[in-house]
Motif scaffolding. Structure first.
Motif, PDB file in Angstrom:
ATOM      1  N   TYR A 143       0.804  -1.218   0.000  1.00 11.91           N
ATOM      2  CA  TYR A 143       0.000   0.000   0.000  1.00 11.91           C
ATOM      3  C   TYR A 143       0.841   1.273   0.000  1.00 11.91           C
ATOM      4  O   TYR A 143       0.393   2.319  -0.483  1.00 11.91           O
ATOM      5  CB  TYR A 143      -0.936   0.008   1.210  1.00 11.91           C
ATOM      6  N   ALA A 144       2.063   1.202   0.538  1.00 14.47           N
ATOM      7  CA  ALA A 144       2.899   2.402   0.631  1.00 14.47           C
ATOM      8  C   ALA A 144       3.523   2.782  -0.699  1.00 14.47           C
ATOM      9  O   ALA A 144       3.832   3.945  -0.937  1.00 14.47           O
ATOM     10  CB  ALA A 144       3.987   2.205   1.684  1.00 14.47           C
ATOM     11  N   SER A 145       3.721   1.818  -1.577  1.00 10.09           N
ATOM     12  CA  SER A 145       4.430   2.094  -2.827  1.00 10.09           C
ATOM     13  C   SER A 145       3.526   2.019  -4.053  1.00 10.09           C
ATOM     14  O   SER A 145       3.936   2.424  -5.139  1.00 10.09           O
ATOM     15  CB  SER A 145       5.592   1.104  -2.996  1.00 10.09           C
ATOM     16  N   LYS A 146       2.305   1.484  -3.889  1.00  9.13           N
ATOM     17  CA  LYS A 146       1.402   1.371  -5.031  1.00  9.13           C
ATOM     18  C   LYS A 146       0.042   1.960  -4.682  1.00  9.13           C
ATOM     19  O   LYS A 146      -0.354   1.987  -3.524  1.00  9.13           O
ATOM     20  CB  LYS A 146       1.247  -0.093  -5.452  1.00  9.13           C
ATOM     21  N   ASN A 147      -0.668   2.406  -5.725  1.00 11.28           N
ATOM     22  CA  ASN A 147      -1.971   3.026  -5.510  1.00 11.28           C
ATOM     23  C   ASN A 147      -3.074   1.970  -5.600  1.00 11.28           C
ATOM     24  O   ASN A 147      -2.809   0.777  -5.684  1.00 11.28           O
ATOM     25  CB  ASN A 147      -2.184   4.159  -6.523  1.00 11.28           C
ATOM     26  N   ASN A 148      -4.343   2.437  -5.661  1.00 16.15           N
ATOM     27  CA  ASN A 148      -5.436   1.469  -5.541  1.00 16.15           C
ATOM     28  C   ASN A 148      -5.691   0.639  -6.794  1.00 16.15           C
ATOM     29  O   ASN A 148      -6.514  -0.270  -6.768  1.00 16.15           O
ATOM     30  CB  ASN A 148      -6.721   2.137  -5.042  1.00 16.15           C
ATOM     31  N   LEU A 149      -4.977   0.916  -7.883  1.00 14.68           N
ATOM     32  CA  LEU A 149      -5.041  -0.007  -9.022  1.00 14.68           C
ATOM     33  C   LEU A 149      -4.541  -1.382  -8.570  1.00 14.68           C
ATOM     34  O   LEU A 149      -5.134  -2.410  -8.907  1.00 14.68           O
ATOM     35  CB  LEU A 149      -4.204   0.526 -10.182  1.00 14.68           C
ATOM     36  N   SER A 236      -4.690  -6.533 -14.521  1.00 10.14           N
ATOM     37  CA  SER A 236      -3.517  -7.405 -14.446  1.00 10.14           C
ATOM     38  C   SER A 236      -2.366  -6.854 -15.270  1.00 10.14           C
ATOM     39  O   SER A 236      -1.210  -6.824 -14.826  1.00 10.14           O
ATOM     40  CB  SER A 236      -3.891  -8.811 -14.930  1.00 10.14           C
ATOM     41  N   SER A 237      -2.686  -6.391 -16.473  1.00 11.41           N
ATOM     42  CA  SER A 237      -1.657  -5.859 -17.358  1.00 11.41           C
ATOM     43  C   SER A 237      -1.006  -4.602 -16.777  1.00 11.41           C
ATOM     44  O   SER A 237       0.223  -4.473 -16.745  1.00 11.41           O
ATOM     45  CB  SER A 237      -2.264  -5.552 -18.724  1.00 11.41           C
ATOM     46  N   LEU A 238      -1.815  -3.678 -16.296  1.00  6.66           N
ATOM     47  CA  LEU A 238      -1.288  -2.422 -15.772  1.00  6.66           C
ATOM     48  C   LEU A 238      -0.544  -2.632 -14.454  1.00  6.66           C
ATOM     49  O   LEU A 238       0.475  -1.984 -14.191  1.00  6.66           O
ATOM     50  CB  LEU A 238      -2.421  -1.413 -15.573  1.00  6.66           C
ATOM     51  N   ASP A 239      -1.053  -3.549 -13.639  1.00 10.27           N
ATOM     52  CA  ASP A 239      -0.426  -3.783 -12.340  1.00 10.27           C
ATOM     53  C   ASP A 239       0.957  -4.401 -12.486  1.00 10.27           C
ATOM     54  O   ASP A 239       1.812  -4.255 -11.599  1.00 10.27           O
ATOM     55  CB  ASP A 239      -1.327  -4.688 -11.486  1.00 10.27           C
ATOM     56  N   ASN A 240       1.194  -5.069 -13.577  1.00  6.45           N
ATOM     57  CA  ASN A 240       2.502  -5.678 -13.829  1.00  6.45           C
ATOM     58  C   ASN A 240       3.484  -4.709 -14.479  1.00  6.45           C
ATOM     59  O   ASN A 240       4.613  -5.084 -14.778  1.00  6.45           O
ATOM     60  CB  ASN A 240       2.353  -6.923 -14.706  1.00  6.45           C
ATOM     61  N   ASP A 241       3.031  -3.480 -14.706  1.00  7.55           N
ATOM     62  CA  ASP A 241       3.864  -2.452 -15.312  1.00  7.55           C
ATOM     63  C   ASP A 241       4.182  -1.407 -14.242  1.00  7.55           C
ATOM     64  O   ASP A 241       3.287  -0.723 -13.744  1.00  7.55           O
ATOM     65  CB  ASP A 241       3.103  -1.806 -16.478  1.00  7.55           C
ATOM     66  N   ALA A 242       5.451  -1.302 -13.877  1.00 10.38           N
ATOM     67  CA  ALA A 242       5.857  -0.405 -12.782  1.00 10.38           C
ATOM     68  C   ALA A 242       5.477   1.047 -13.034  1.00 10.38           C
ATOM     69  O   ALA A 242       5.349   1.835 -12.089  1.00 10.38           O
ATOM     70  CB  ALA A 242       7.362  -0.511 -12.557  1.00 10.38           C
ATOM     71  N   ARG A 243       5.273   1.414 -14.281  1.00  8.66           N
ATOM     72  CA  ARG A 243       4.894   2.796 -14.586  1.00  8.66           C
ATOM     73  C   ARG A 243       3.537   3.157 -14.011  1.00  8.66           C
ATOM     74  O   ARG A 243       3.206   4.342 -13.858  1.00  8.66           O
ATOM     75  CB  ARG A 243       4.872   3.011 -16.106  1.00  8.66           C
ATOM     76  N   TYR A 244       2.741   2.164 -13.675  1.00 12.49           N
ATOM     77  CA  TYR A 244       1.389   2.407 -13.176  1.00 12.49           C
ATOM     78  C   TYR A 244       1.285   2.194 -11.666  1.00 12.49           C
ATOM     79  O   TYR A 244       0.177   2.138 -11.127  1.00 12.49           O
ATOM     80  CB  TYR A 244       0.382   1.510 -13.907  1.00 12.49           C
ATOM     81  N   ASP A 245       2.420   2.080 -10.983  1.00 10.17           N
ATOM     82  CA  ASP A 245       2.387   1.848  -9.532  1.00 10.17           C
ATOM     83  C   ASP A 245       1.617   2.943  -8.797  1.00 10.17           C
ATOM     84  O   ASP A 245       0.982   2.684  -7.779  1.00 10.17           O
ATOM     85  CB  ASP A 245       3.805   1.754  -8.961  1.00 10.17           C
ATOM     86  N   GLY A 246       1.710   4.177  -9.279  1.00 12.12           N
ATOM     87  CA  GLY A 246       1.052   5.282  -8.587  1.00 12.12           C
ATOM     88  C   GLY A 246      -0.325   5.619  -9.121  1.00 12.12           C
ATOM     89  O   GLY A 246      -0.890   6.659  -8.758  1.00 12.12           O
ATOM     90  N   CYS A 247      -0.893   4.756  -9.951  1.00 13.20           N
ATOM     91  CA  CYS A 247      -2.151   5.076 -10.630  1.00 13.20           C
ATOM     92  C   CYS A 247      -3.378   4.591  -9.863  1.00 13.20           C
ATOM     93  O   CYS A 247      -3.343   3.605  -9.133  1.00 13.20           O
ATOM     94  CB  CYS A 247      -2.167   4.466 -12.029  1.00 13.20           C
ATOM     95  N   PHE A 248      -4.478   5.307 -10.075  1.00  8.84           N
ATOM     96  CA  PHE A 248      -5.769   4.878  -9.560  1.00  8.84           C
ATOM     97  C   PHE A 248      -6.333   3.785 -10.467  1.00  8.84           C
ATOM     98  O   PHE A 248      -5.977   3.693 -11.646  1.00  8.84           O
ATOM     99  CB  PHE A 248      -6.738   6.057  -9.497  1.00  8.84           C
ATOM    100  N   TRP A 249      -7.259   3.001  -9.910  1.00  4.75           N
ATOM    101  CA  TRP A 249      -7.789   1.867 -10.661  1.00  4.75           C
ATOM    102  C   TRP A 249      -8.561   2.306 -11.896  1.00  4.75           C
ATOM    103  O   TRP A 249      -8.688   1.545 -12.868  1.00  4.75           O
ATOM    104  CB  TRP A 249      -8.672   0.990  -9.762  1.00  4.75           C
ATOM    105  N   GLU A 250      -9.048   3.545 -11.882  1.00  8.73           N
ATOM    106  CA  GLU A 250      -9.813   4.036 -13.031  1.00  8.73           C
ATOM    107  C   GLU A 250      -9.016   3.993 -14.324  1.00  8.73           C
ATOM    108  O   GLU A 250      -9.592   4.018 -15.420  1.00  8.73           O
ATOM    109  CB  GLU A 250     -10.291   5.472 -12.768  1.00  8.73           C
TER     110      GLU A 250
END
Length: 589
Positions: A143-149, A236-250
């Motif tokens: 939770y500290a390094s990734k967003n709600n995606l 699944s695709s976005l969560d496996n891409d570090a560029r999206y670690d800070g992204c919201f699930w939307e």
């Protein structure tokens, strides 16, 4: 079937003795849309000529029953300072009821009892919900390094006729229903520049620029079975891409700048997202959570009342602390709250002693209160201030002049910052875990081998900042245009070789050797002895390992600093080799 037709069909099922007028009132559509929709539903076999649902419509309606709900409650809720130091955002009380309990109650009213809650920050405080409401908790350890995606992806296996709900929403009316005929994403009719979407005439949600005005995003969504598989794949695709670690699930809803599901628009007064202390106070000025011990400390320090503190906003989360900005009688102040695990890292009594030593030297920011027991600190906000640009020769020259003049004061305190001792100490905080770096022991041995050289050429110890990094040099400009530089954040300060500060500045700025040499030349006005230059290389290596170990401890607490931690370890390795080579070349070993 389009959205309007779905809405009219749903209204027919939920309205007794429906007329076109009552259907318009219930659905929010005009009489013209109601009339066209009824004709289309009739021709498509969903309604009889007397506006009764056919077997086809009944089968569709029975299939459109929400199966579960996923509540996202893992994050820090950083904008909720100072409350989030005591309570996770989902447990804030509005009119005596916790936000998440209100959501659960509203779900139960819609006959939805399969509820999954993704938790992380202060997860233990949600444990009681398992017994109280028979919910399932899913733990997001990142939770500290990734967003709600990432949070939603952890629960994606349950996505099938599902509500997705942020834990910080307060809905006046129940937004959930026993039947949902299509997927939707909830926005309000309120226009705001904080939104990233706008509803078009087709009820589609289209992405807008950061400066444009859009519909306020409520964040509640419903995904039908038909849409769930696509969203699962996207998550699944976005969560496996570090560029999206800070992204919201939307982010998973977008396809070519348009959400793949339509909007559900509600009046702005029907739902409130509680993001800040101020929003909580506006919704319920008597909430128990407004009585913050931290705000009372600030009020007492200013000889005022807690009620007079206003315009509370979170500042960027630091590497060690959380801080918030507030107004009191027209003057801005900053309250610092120690971060996770800092009780192990910082001796607050030593810090208070440092501030007492420098308080009249016009070196640091204006301290109004500091508690040597828990580290709470209150300072006056410096207007028109900016941090040092480490790529600007003019800036770093001014910073090194300030640093050298501070060192030349030769101030003394009764404690020392032991570089090698702190490396070992941080290592003990790993609680028996091995380093994440496979060659750590070899690297540590090479760094510690520099100690003899350092001891031989160390300068006389004085009060040294230790954390004299570019972000801690503030350039302040007064109303007359006069510039002043303040050096802030003295948590690690203690007696040490002052040249350590040069190394610290360098590694935080991610300097190359050429840039480090330039910095050394600026500090010494071009007259740095080779032995001292090599010693500073040694300090770069030692400091790199020091902060790398510090990062490893913080990582074990769920706080990851990404590139910073990796680069510090590289400094330890590369500059221990460089310093050794320079010593051999000059016969200094």
């Amino acid at each position: 079937m389009n959205i309007q037709e779905y809405d009219i069909l749903n209204a027919i099922f939920t309205t007794t003795n429906a007329t076109q007028r009552s259907l318009a009132d219930c659905s929010g559509h005009s009489l013209g849309i109601v009339n066209r929709s009824i004709k289309k539903l009739t021709s498509d076999g969903y309604l009889t000529t007397t506006m009764q649902p056919t077997d086809r419509a009944i089968a569709l309606y029975k299939h459109s029953v929400p199966q579960n709900a996923i509540i996202l409650a893992a994050g820090f809720g950083m904008r909720m300072v100072p409350i989030n130091t005591e309570t996770p955002k989902g447990l804030l009380e509005i009119h005596g009821e916790a936000l998440i309990e209100r959501i659960i109650r509203q779900l139960h009213e819609a006959n939805i009892h399969n509820i999954y809650i993704v938790v992380g920050f202060m997860k233990e405080q949600y444990e009681y919900l398992i017994d109280e409401y028979d919910v399932t908790l899913i733990v997001n350890a990142d939770y500290a390094s990734k967003n709600n995606l990432h949070s939603l992806n952890l629960a994606s296996e349950y996505l099938k006729n599902s509500y997705i709900i942020p834990c910080d929403i307060w809905c006046k009316d129940n937004p959930f229903h026993t039947h949902e005929l299509y997927s939707w994403y909830m926005v309000s009719d309120t226009q705001t520049n904080e939104s990233s979407v706008r509803v078009n005439r087709k009820m589609e949600l289209t992405a807008i620029s950061k400066t444009a005005i859009g519909n306020a995003m409520i964040g509640i969504s419903y995904l039908s079975e038909n849409d769930s598989s696509y969203i699962q794949q996207r998550l699944s695709s976005l969560d496996n891409d570090a560029r999206y670690d800070g992204c919201f699930w939307e982010e998973a809803l977008y396809n070519h700048n348009r959400m793949v599901i339509p909007a559900r628009i509600i009046p702005g007064s029907n739902a409130v997202e509680i993001n800040t202390y101020e929003q909580l106070r506006e919704l319920d000025e008597h909430s128990n959570h407004l009585q913050s011990d931290i705000l009372q400390i600030a009020a007492d320090a200013l000889n005022g009342n807690q009620e007079d503190i206003c315009n509370i906003t979170v500042l960027k989360k630091g590497m060690t602390n959380r801080s918030f900005l507030f107004d009191y009688q027209g003057i801005k102040h900053i309250m610092r709250i120690p971060g996770e695990g800092t009780d192990q890292l910082i001796n607050r009594r030593n810090e208070a002693a440092v501030y007492q030593t420098i308080q009249d030297k016009h070196i640091c920011d204006d301290i109004e209160y500091i508690n040597p027991e828990n580290g709470y600190k209150l300072t006056r906000f410096l207007d028109n201030a900016r941090v040092c640009d480490p790529l600007s020769t003019e800036d770093i020259t001014k910073c090194m002049n300030k640093l050298r003049s501070f060192h030349d004061l030769k101030l003394k305190v009764n404690h020392r910052f032991d570089l090698f001792g702190q490396i070992d100490f941080y290592e003990t905080l790993w609680e028996g875990k091995a380093s994440v770096y496979r060659d750590y022991q070899k690297t540590k041995a090479e760094v510690f081998a520099l100690k003899n050289y350092i001891d031989k050429y160390a300068a006389d110890e004085v009060l040294t900042h230790i954390d004299a990094v570019p972000d801690n040099f503030l350039f302040c400009t007064d109303s007359s245009g006069n510039e002043d530089i303040r050096l802030i954040d003295w948590e690690y300060a203690g007696m040490q070789d002052p040249h350590v500060d040069i190394a610290m500045f360098s590694i935080y700025a991610f300097y190359t050797r050429e840039q480090i040499d330039q910095l050394i030349d600026i500090y010494f006005n071009g007259n740095c002895p080779d032995t001292t230059r090599i010693k500073i290389y040694c300090y770069v290596a030692v400091a790199g390992l020091l902060w790398s170990n510090w990062c490893e401890y913080k990582r074990n607490l769920g706080v990851d600093f990404g590139e910073y931690s990796l680069k510090q370890y590289r400094y330890a390795k590369e500059y221990s080799r460089l310093a050794k080579k320079e010593c051999i070349d000059r016969n200094l070993l």
